[in-house]
Design a protein around this motif. Structure first.
Motif, PDB file in Angstrom:
ATOM      1  N   GLY A  36     -50.873 -65.281  -5.646  1.00  0.00           N
ATOM      2  CA  GLY A  36     -50.034 -64.235  -6.196  1.00  0.00           C
ATOM      3  C   GLY A  36     -50.460 -62.873  -5.692  1.00  0.00           C
ATOM      4  O   GLY A  36     -51.067 -62.746  -4.619  1.00  0.00           O
ATOM      5  N   VAL A  37     -50.173 -61.864  -6.492  1.00  0.00           N
ATOM      6  CA  VAL A  37     -50.439 -60.479  -6.123  1.00  0.00           C
ATOM      7  C   VAL A  37     -51.428 -59.879  -7.125  1.00  0.00           C
ATOM      8  O   VAL A  37     -51.233 -59.994  -8.344  1.00  0.00           O
ATOM      9  CB  VAL A  37     -49.136 -59.663  -6.111  1.00  0.00           C
ATOM     10  N   ILE A  38     -52.460 -59.250  -6.619  1.00  0.00           N
ATOM     11  CA  ILE A  38     -53.427 -58.584  -7.497  1.00  0.00           C
ATOM     12  C   ILE A  38     -52.771 -57.371  -8.151  1.00  0.00           C
ATOM     13  O   ILE A  38     -52.164 -56.527  -7.478  1.00  0.00           O
ATOM     14  CB  ILE A  38     -54.676 -58.158  -6.703  1.00  0.00           C
ATOM     15  N   VAL A  39     -52.869 -57.296  -9.473  1.00  0.00           N
ATOM     16  CA  VAL A  39     -52.276 -56.167 -10.198  1.00  0.00           C
ATOM     17  C   VAL A  39     -53.338 -55.228 -10.774  1.00  0.00           C
ATOM     18  O   VAL A  39     -53.065 -54.045 -10.991  1.00  0.00           O
ATOM     19  CB  VAL A  39     -51.335 -56.660 -11.323  1.00  0.00           C
ATOM     20  N   GLU A  40     -54.539 -55.743 -11.018  1.00  0.00           N
ATOM     21  CA  GLU A  40     -55.628 -54.908 -11.527  1.00  0.00           C
ATOM     22  C   GLU A  40     -56.942 -55.433 -10.970  1.00  0.00           C
ATOM     23  O   GLU A  40     -57.078 -56.622 -10.673  1.00  0.00           O
ATOM     24  CB  GLU A  40     -55.668 -54.933 -13.062  1.00  0.00           C
ATOM     25  N   VAL A  41     -57.931 -54.541 -10.830  1.00  0.00           N
ATOM     26  CA  VAL A  41     -59.253 -54.940 -10.347  1.00  0.00           C
ATOM     27  C   VAL A  41     -60.337 -54.368 -11.253  1.00  0.00           C
ATOM     28  O   VAL A  41     -60.167 -53.290 -11.840  1.00  0.00           O
ATOM     29  CB  VAL A  41     -59.498 -54.481  -8.890  1.00  0.00           C
ATOM     30  N   GLY A  42     -61.449 -55.087 -11.374  1.00  0.00           N
ATOM     31  CA  GLY A  42     -62.581 -54.600 -12.149  1.00  0.00           C
ATOM     32  C   GLY A  42     -63.290 -53.451 -11.452  1.00  0.00           C
ATOM     33  O   GLY A  42     -63.134 -53.230 -10.241  1.00  0.00           O
ATOM     34  N   ASP A  43     -64.110 -52.735 -12.202  1.00  0.00           N
ATOM     35  CA  ASP A  43     -64.780 -51.541 -11.681  1.00  0.00           C
ATOM     36  C   ASP A  43     -65.706 -51.824 -10.508  1.00  0.00           C
ATOM     37  O   ASP A  43     -65.933 -50.951  -9.662  1.00  0.00           O
ATOM     38  CB  ASP A  43     -65.587 -50.872 -12.812  1.00  0.00           C
ATOM     39  N   ALA A  44     -66.259 -53.041 -10.430  1.00  0.00           N
ATOM     40  CA  ALA A  44     -67.212 -53.357  -9.370  1.00  0.00           C
ATOM     41  C   ALA A  44     -66.564 -54.023  -8.150  1.00  0.00           C
ATOM     42  O   ALA A  44     -67.250 -54.329  -7.177  1.00  0.00           O
ATOM     43  CB  ALA A  44     -68.313 -54.265  -9.932  1.00  0.00           C
ATOM     44  N   VAL A  45     -65.267 -54.249  -8.199  1.00  0.00           N
ATOM     45  CA  VAL A  45     -64.586 -54.933  -7.093  1.00  0.00           C
ATOM     46  C   VAL A  45     -64.450 -53.995  -5.905  1.00  0.00           C
ATOM     47  O   VAL A  45     -63.984 -52.856  -6.042  1.00  0.00           O
ATOM     48  CB  VAL A  45     -63.195 -55.435  -7.540  1.00  0.00           C
ATOM     49  N   ILE A  46     -64.874 -54.475  -4.728  1.00  0.00           N
ATOM     50  CA  ILE A  46     -64.795 -53.648  -3.519  1.00  0.00           C
ATOM     51  C   ILE A  46     -63.916 -54.281  -2.432  1.00  0.00           C
ATOM     52  O   ILE A  46     -63.455 -53.593  -1.524  1.00  0.00           O
ATOM     53  CB  ILE A  46     -66.197 -53.387  -2.937  1.00  0.00           C
ATOM     54  N   GLN A  47     -63.679 -55.588  -2.537  1.00  0.00           N
ATOM     55  CA  GLN A  47     -62.985 -56.295  -1.460  1.00  0.00           C
ATOM     56  C   GLN A  47     -61.466 -56.220  -1.580  1.00  0.00           C
ATOM     57  O   GLN A  47     -60.751 -56.330  -0.582  1.00  0.00           O
ATOM     58  CB  GLN A  47     -63.433 -57.762  -1.450  1.00  0.00           C
ATOM     59  N   TRP A  48     -60.956 -56.037  -2.805  1.00  0.00           N
ATOM     60  CA  TRP A  48     -59.519 -56.126  -3.033  1.00  0.00           C
ATOM     61  C   TRP A  48     -58.995 -54.911  -3.770  1.00  0.00           C
ATOM     62  O   TRP A  48     -59.750 -54.203  -4.432  1.00  0.00           O
ATOM     63  CB  TRP A  48     -59.192 -57.393  -3.853  1.00  0.00           C
ATOM     64  N   LYS A  49     -57.677 -54.707  -3.657  1.00  0.00           N
ATOM     65  CA  LYS A  49     -57.008 -53.608  -4.354  1.00  0.00           C
ATOM     66  C   LYS A  49     -55.673 -54.112  -4.885  1.00  0.00           C
ATOM     67  O   LYS A  49     -55.140 -55.130  -4.402  1.00  0.00           O
ATOM     68  CB  LYS A  49     -56.791 -52.426  -3.414  1.00  0.00           C
ATOM     69  N   PRO A  50     -55.102 -53.444  -5.885  1.00  0.00           N
ATOM     70  CA  PRO A  50     -53.784 -53.845  -6.373  1.00  0.00           C
ATOM     71  C   PRO A  50     -52.760 -53.880  -5.233  1.00  0.00           C
ATOM     72  O   PRO A  50     -52.752 -53.018  -4.357  1.00  0.00           O
ATOM     73  CB  PRO A  50     -53.445 -52.749  -7.395  1.00  0.00           C
ATOM     74  N   GLY A  51     -51.934 -54.941  -5.259  1.00  0.00           N
ATOM     75  CA  GLY A  51     -50.944 -55.126  -4.209  1.00  0.00           C
ATOM     76  C   GLY A  51     -51.340 -56.158  -3.170  1.00  0.00           C
ATOM     77  O   GLY A  51     -50.489 -56.647  -2.421  1.00  0.00           O
ATOM     78  N   ASP A  52     -52.631 -56.491  -3.096  1.00  0.00           N
ATOM     79  CA  ASP A  52     -53.084 -57.505  -2.134  1.00  0.00           C
ATOM     80  C   ASP A  52     -52.563 -58.886  -2.537  1.00  0.00           C
ATOM     81  O   ASP A  52     -52.609 -59.264  -3.713  1.00  0.00           O
ATOM     82  CB  ASP A  52     -54.609 -57.549  -2.066  1.00  0.00           C
ATOM     83  N   LYS A  53     -52.123 -59.641  -1.546  1.00  0.00           N
ATOM     84  CA  LYS A  53     -51.682 -61.015  -1.773  1.00  0.00           C
ATOM     85  C   LYS A  53     -52.864 -61.945  -1.525  1.00  0.00           C
ATOM     86  O   LYS A  53     -53.452 -61.926  -0.441  1.00  0.00           O
ATOM     87  CB  LYS A  53     -50.526 -61.374  -0.834  1.00  0.00           C
ATOM     88  N   VAL A  54     -53.208 -62.737  -2.542  1.00  0.00           N
ATOM     89  CA  VAL A  54     -54.378 -63.612  -2.442  1.00  0.00           C
ATOM     90  C   VAL A  54     -54.072 -64.992  -2.998  1.00  0.00           C
ATOM     91  O   VAL A  54     -53.127 -65.181  -3.777  1.00  0.00           O
ATOM     92  CB  VAL A  54     -55.596 -63.026  -3.201  1.00  0.00           C
TER      93      VAL A  54
END
Length: 328
Positions: free
Chosen positions: A68-86
């Protein structure tokens, strides 16, 4: 959010559409708007009450892989951003409109795949890499025997091993499934209903045996597996559908210097799965993007038809993966 929940242990009919709160994700996790989820054998076991989820995983929402599509990320996440398809391997909760996943267990959706196709990747690809290549140490020009060649695990293992230069033999339950496996790249498929696989492997390998066996059957397959392994061969167990109690001739294990191993992936730590994801992205994802390895989907169901998807899985009449779609 809407989710498919296990209302009580039982048959496929206990899967029901219900409302649940969105998952609470941690600092190193992402929240995915699920477009599709893969259906896997462990989902069946969990539905029946025979496979309790590990700590922290959803107790009543099955599903071990999503895309699906990432809609939110945790504070420590560095590899992904909202909108990325994973696509992601998860410990549960995949049969829902939203699912959380550790950032290290996510992989990019290959550009040439649909969401449904990408949903069919994580569980089998993580499992095959971990067991065939990490534990089984299969090398190019070595040979692999896969029991259950037309299953989701089987079709992944066939393609991955062939793409990396190995000889592949499989067992399957019909001539049609055997033909399907050979079309995918298996060097020889053995109909175990009409042929003893031990005798077939002996003939195919000129009595040398195979280097690695990937077995999800167990039970009465053990003696044939031991006889079918070459010197220094490795037997890797990932399930025991025919039973956990086996008859084992230890003298053959010692004489041939065999390794018998196995694993369960779901309960392993995030760091372990993250390492597998890195190997897959580096060594396997380019083969998917080039078309050398292709997802094999037998049927896609709407999420509300999860019970029908489970019935199909339990029938074992399918060849390849079964997927639930959450796209509207």
């Amino acid at each position: 959010m809407k989710a498919i929940v296990i209302t009580q242990p039982g048959g496929p009919e206990v899967l029901q559409l219900a409302e649940r709160p969105k998952p609470q994700y941690g600092a190193d996790e992402v929240l995915i708007k699920v477009m599709a989820a893969g259906v896997n054998r462990p989902d069946i076991f969990q539905r029946k009450g025979n496979y309790p989820p590990p700590a922290g995983a959803s107790a009543d929402i099955p599903g071990l892989e999503v895309t699906g599509v990432i809609v939110e990320v945790g504070d420590a996440v560095i590899q992904w951003k909202p909108g990325d398809k994973v696509c992601a391997l998860v410990t549960g909760g995949g049969y829902a409109e939203y699912c959380k996943a550790p950032e290290g267990q996510c992989l990019p959706v290959p550009a040439n795949l649909s969401f449904a196709e990408a949903a069919s990747l994580p569980e089998t690809f993580f499992t095959v890499w971990s067991n065939v290549f990490d534990r089984g140490k299969l090398q190019p020009h070595q040979s692999l025997l896969i029991h259950g060649g037309s299953s989701g695990i089987g079709v992944t293992a066939i393609q991955m091993a062939k793409a990396l230069g190995s000889t592949v033999y499989v067992t399957a339950s019909s001539d049609e499934k055997c033909s399907f496996c050979e079309q995918l790249g298996a060097d020889k498929a053995i109909n175990y209903k009409t042929t003893n696989f031990k005798d077939a492997i002996k003939s195919l390998t000129h009595s040398v045996g195979v280097n690695v066996i990937l077995d999800m059957i167990g039970g009465d397959y053990m003696p044939g597996n031991i006889d079918s392994l070459a010197i220094e061969g490795r037997l890797v167990m990932i399930n025991a559908m025919n039973g956990r109690e086996v008859k084992l001739d230890l003298s053959k294990v010692m004489a041939k210097r065999l390794i018998i191993t196995g694993s369960m992936l779901r309960s392993r730590e995030v760091a372990f799965k993250t390492a597998i994801a890195k190997n897959l992205e580096q060594k396997i994802w380019p083969l998917i993007e080039s078309g050398a390895i292709k997802p094999v989907i037998y049927k896609t169901f709407g999420a509300e038809d999860a019970a029908a998807a489970h019935k199909l899985m339990e029938s074992s009449t399918h060849t390849g993966k079964i997927v639930l779609s959450f796209e509207h």
